[in-house]
Design a protein around this motif. Structure first.
Motif, PDB file in Angstrom:
ATOM      1  N   ALA A 268      -1.466   4.178 -32.448  1.00  0.00           N
ATOM      2  CA  ALA A 268      -1.624   5.115 -31.338  1.00  0.00           C
ATOM      3  C   ALA A 268      -2.621   4.588 -30.301  1.00  0.00           C
ATOM      4  CB  ALA A 268      -2.077   6.471 -31.869  1.00  0.00           C
ATOM      5  N   LEU A 269      -3.729   4.018 -30.768  1.00  0.00           N
ATOM      6  CA  LEU A 269      -4.743   3.509 -29.834  1.00  0.00           C
ATOM      7  C   LEU A 269      -4.248   2.306 -29.043  1.00  0.00           C
ATOM      8  CD1 LEU A 269      -7.963   3.821 -32.052  1.00  0.00           C
ATOM      9  CD2 LEU A 269      -7.195   5.357 -30.234  1.00  0.00           C
ATOM     10  N   PHE A 270      -3.340   1.521 -29.630  1.00  0.00           N
ATOM     11  CA  PHE A 270      -2.789   0.342 -28.952  1.00  0.00           C
ATOM     12  C   PHE A 270      -1.296   0.526 -28.683  1.00  0.00           C
ATOM     13  CE2 PHE A 270      -6.479  -1.201 -31.268  1.00  0.00           C
ATOM     14  CZ  PHE A 270      -7.117  -1.993 -30.324  1.00  0.00           C
ATOM     15  N   ARG A 271      -0.907   1.728 -28.309  1.00  0.00           N
ATOM     16  CA  ARG A 271       0.512   2.013 -28.149  1.00  0.00           C
ATOM     17  C   ARG A 271       1.152   1.104 -27.111  1.00  0.00           C
ATOM     18  NH1 ARG A 271       0.707   7.823 -25.002  1.00  0.00           N
ATOM     19  NH2 ARG A 271      -1.475   7.766 -24.402  1.00  0.00           N
ATOM     20  N   ASP A 272       2.404   0.730 -27.456  1.00  0.00           N
ATOM     21  CA  ASP A 272       3.239  -0.118 -26.602  1.00  0.00           C
ATOM     22  C   ASP A 272       2.644  -1.505 -26.385  1.00  0.00           C
ATOM     23  OD1 ASP A 272       5.028   1.998 -26.358  1.00  0.00           O
ATOM     24  OD2 ASP A 272       4.021   2.778 -24.577  1.00  0.00           O
ATOM     25  N   ARG A 273       1.617  -1.858 -27.148  1.00  0.00           N
ATOM     26  CA  ARG A 273       1.100  -3.225 -27.129  1.00  0.00           C
ATOM     27  C   ARG A 273       1.417  -3.902 -28.452  1.00  0.00           C
ATOM     28  NH1 ARG A 273      -4.969  -2.460 -24.999  1.00  0.00           N
ATOM     29  NH2 ARG A 273      -4.675  -0.285 -25.659  1.00  0.00           N
ATOM     30  N   TRP A 274       1.055  -5.168 -28.582  1.00  0.00           N
ATOM     31  CA  TRP A 274       1.515  -5.922 -29.748  1.00  0.00           C
ATOM     32  C   TRP A 274       1.058  -5.336 -31.093  1.00  0.00           C
ATOM     33  CZ3 TRP A 274      -1.607  -8.141 -33.311  1.00  0.00           C
ATOM     34  CH2 TRP A 274      -2.943  -8.398 -32.956  1.00  0.00           C
ATOM     35  N   PRO A 275      -0.171  -4.773 -31.228  1.00  0.00           N
ATOM     36  CA  PRO A 275      -0.497  -4.168 -32.531  1.00  0.00           C
ATOM     37  C   PRO A 275       0.443  -3.012 -32.883  1.00  0.00           C
ATOM     38  CG  PRO A 275      -2.503  -4.505 -31.251  1.00  0.00           C
ATOM     39  CD  PRO A 275      -1.357  -4.722 -30.320  1.00  0.00           C
ATOM     40  N   ASP A 276       0.803  -2.224 -31.868  1.00  0.00           N
ATOM     41  CA  ASP A 276       1.717  -1.110 -32.100  1.00  0.00           C
ATOM     42  C   ASP A 276       3.084  -1.624 -32.537  1.00  0.00           C
ATOM     43  OD1 ASP A 276       2.868   1.394 -32.167  1.00  0.00           O
ATOM     44  OD2 ASP A 276       3.223   1.489 -30.010  1.00  0.00           O
ATOM     45  N   GLN A 277       3.577  -2.687 -31.896  1.00  0.00           N
ATOM     46  CA  GLN A 277       4.884  -3.238 -32.251  1.00  0.00           C
ATOM     47  C   GLN A 277       4.888  -3.802 -33.671  1.00  0.00           C
ATOM     48  OE1 GLN A 277       7.335  -2.688 -30.265  1.00  0.00           O
ATOM     49  NE2 GLN A 277       6.101  -1.962 -28.541  1.00  0.00           N
ATOM     50  N   VAL A 278       3.813  -4.483 -34.025  1.00  0.00           N
ATOM     51  CA  VAL A 278       3.722  -5.051 -35.379  1.00  0.00           C
ATOM     52  C   VAL A 278       3.692  -3.938 -36.418  1.00  0.00           C
ATOM     53  CG1 VAL A 278       2.241  -6.354 -36.955  1.00  0.00           C
ATOM     54  CG2 VAL A 278       2.619  -7.184 -34.622  1.00  0.00           C
ATOM     55  N   ILE A 279       2.900  -2.907 -36.163  1.00  0.00           N
ATOM     56  CA  ILE A 279       2.796  -1.802 -37.114  1.00  0.00           C
ATOM     57  C   ILE A 279       4.122  -1.070 -37.246  1.00  0.00           C
ATOM     58  CG2 ILE A 279       1.701   0.452 -37.479  1.00  0.00           C
ATOM     59  CD1 ILE A 279      -0.870  -0.760 -36.320  1.00  0.00           C
ATOM     60  N   ARG A 280       4.860  -0.954 -36.156  1.00  0.00           N
ATOM     61  CA  ARG A 280       6.174  -0.314 -36.239  1.00  0.00           C
ATOM     62  C   ARG A 280       7.100  -1.095 -37.161  1.00  0.00           C
ATOM     63  NH1 ARG A 280       8.086   1.631 -30.197  1.00  0.00           N
ATOM     64  NH2 ARG A 280       6.342   3.043 -29.750  1.00  0.00           N
ATOM     65  N   VAL A 281       7.106  -2.413 -37.018  1.00  0.00           N
ATOM     66  CA  VAL A 281       7.967  -3.251 -37.861  1.00  0.00           C
ATOM     67  C   VAL A 281       7.543  -3.139 -39.333  1.00  0.00           C
ATOM     68  CG1 VAL A 281       8.656  -5.625 -38.358  1.00  0.00           C
ATOM     69  CG2 VAL A 281       8.518  -4.847 -35.992  1.00  0.00           C
ATOM     70  N   VAL A 282       6.230  -3.207 -39.561  1.00  0.00           N
ATOM     71  CA  VAL A 282       5.722  -3.099 -40.931  1.00  0.00           C
ATOM     72  C   VAL A 282       6.073  -1.740 -41.530  1.00  0.00           C
ATOM     73  CG1 VAL A 282       3.617  -3.000 -42.331  1.00  0.00           C
ATOM     74  CG2 VAL A 282       3.865  -4.764 -40.579  1.00  0.00           C
ATOM     75  N   SER A 283       5.938  -0.690 -40.737  1.00  0.00           N
ATOM     76  CA  SER A 283       6.245   0.653 -41.227  1.00  0.00           C
ATOM     77  C   SER A 283       7.721   0.793 -41.578  1.00  0.00           C
ATOM     78  CB  SER A 283       5.860   1.704 -40.189  1.00  0.00           C
ATOM     79  OG  SER A 283       4.468   1.678 -39.930  1.00  0.00           O
ATOM     80  N   MET A 284       8.589   0.286 -40.724  1.00  0.00           N
ATOM     81  CA  MET A 284      10.020   0.365 -41.004  1.00  0.00           C
ATOM     82  C   MET A 284      10.377  -0.412 -42.258  1.00  0.00           C
ATOM     83  SD  MET A 284      11.419   2.408 -38.912  1.00  0.00           S
ATOM     84  CE  MET A 284      13.113   2.033 -39.355  1.00  0.00           C
ATOM     85  N   ALA A 285       9.753  -1.586 -42.421  1.00  0.00           N
ATOM     86  CA  ALA A 285      10.011  -2.379 -43.630  1.00  0.00           C
ATOM     87  C   ALA A 285       9.530  -1.640 -44.872  1.00  0.00           C
ATOM     88  CB  ALA A 285       9.325  -3.735 -43.519  1.00  0.00           C
TER      89      ALA A 285
END
Length: 318
Positions: free
Chosen positions: A124-141
């Motif tokens: 949330a703090l880094f939304r739409d930036r690379w940490p957010d994208q990485v966390i989204r991928v990790v969460s989906m996995a």
């Protein structure tokens, strides 16, 4: 907080018919089972006279409503019946197995929160930036990985490969907290990863919604440091919705322990369920399923009560 107390009391009152409904549902499902408890106890060579005597001694020849109300009366006295074959009180077996399952569930919830909160807050703090994208991928996995497959992977790599954890068995806390934690770590993580990753996405969504509210911009404009704004206001308000979802996820954890305990050879409620299925023991299956269902309902009641206290709109009758 009169409104909160009133709503809490209302939740507790609704618990009674809900538990009654669960007992009725389990009773009906077990009676629809093709397994004949008399044949399971006496064997396939039992004569019709022996089967009739067995059913008469246990009231199984009486009408279903009579059986059900006697079943409910026994439940109110803590009597879950006896196992088929070697007659042992089901309540005794449950009392031995339930503490392990509750320990595993509590550790699974704690591990899930340790996964969900950092990932959700950072995203949330880094939304739409690379940490957010990485966390989204990790969460989906993490959401996509079945718990049983993750358990087998961890046994292969972390236990048999590296030797960091035991691959099976259970150590009682009284025999050493360190050894107990070692025996519980892999099962708890196998349960926690899918739940934690799922909660992380909910925490992120709630955090983003709170960060976009006017009071946050006002707080920043007043010169409050981000740590104070996020930690004292945003995080507290954002966790209301994830707290509600957590109650449902705890039910998933309770159900998941059945498979995980079997994989790690742990003598918990899951092992009792597998034993009941393997031996066609309808009484044991009925008792264990009822206890697991009751635990799920009670846990959700506690989560509902926590939600009422955590929701600012319900404080002071507002």
């Amino acid at each position: 907080m009169p409104t909160v107390l009133k709503m809490t009391l209302r939740r507790v009152i609704t618990l009674v018919p809900l538990l009654f409904g669960i007992a009725l549902f389990v009773f009906v499902v077990m009676r629809l089972s093709p397994v004949n408890s008399a044949v399971s106890a006496l064997g396939d060579q039992a004569t019709p006279a022996q089967i009739a005597e067995y059913e008469h001694a246990r009231g199984l020849d009486q009408p279903a409503p009579v059986q059900f109300f006697r079943f409910v009366a026994n439940l109110l006295h803590g009597d879950l019946g006896e196992t088929i074959g070697v007659a042992r009180p089901v309540s005794e077996l449950v009392a031995q197995a339930l503490p392990l399952t509750l320990q595993l569930t509590v550790l699974g919830v704690a591990a899930a929160l340790l996964i969900a909160l950092p990932l959700g807050i950072l995203a949330a703090l880094f939304r739409d930036r690379w940490p957010d994208q990485v966390i989204r991928v990790v969460s989906m996995a993490g959401i996509a990985i079945p718990s049983f497959w993750l358990a087998l992977l961890m046994i292969q790599h972390l236990s048999l490969g590296l030797g960091w954890f035991p691959n099976a068995g259970y150590v009682n806390p009284s025999d050493g907290v360190g050894a107990w934690l070692q025996s519980m770590t892999l099962p708890a993580l196998a349960l926690a990863v899918p739940v934690g990753c799922s909660l992380a996405r909910i925490v992120r969504t709630s955090m983003v919604e709170e960060l976009d509210r006017d009071y946050v911009r006002t707080a920043y404009g007043a010169g409050l440091p981000p740590v104070v704004v996020v930690g004292r206001n945003v995080l507290r308000n954002a966790l209301v919705n994830p707290l509600t979802v957590l109650g449902l996820r705890i039910g998933y954890l309770l159900g998941g322990t059945i498979i995980i305990e079997a994989i790690f050879t742990m003598p918990g409620m899951g092992t009792l369920v597998m034993q009941a299925v393997g031996t066609n023991d309808t009484n044991l299956a009925q008792g264990t399923i009822l206890v697991i269902a009751f635990c799920f309902v009670v846990v959700n009641l506690l989560v509902d009560v926590l939600y009422l206290f955590a929701n600012p709109r319900l404080r002071g009758g507002h």
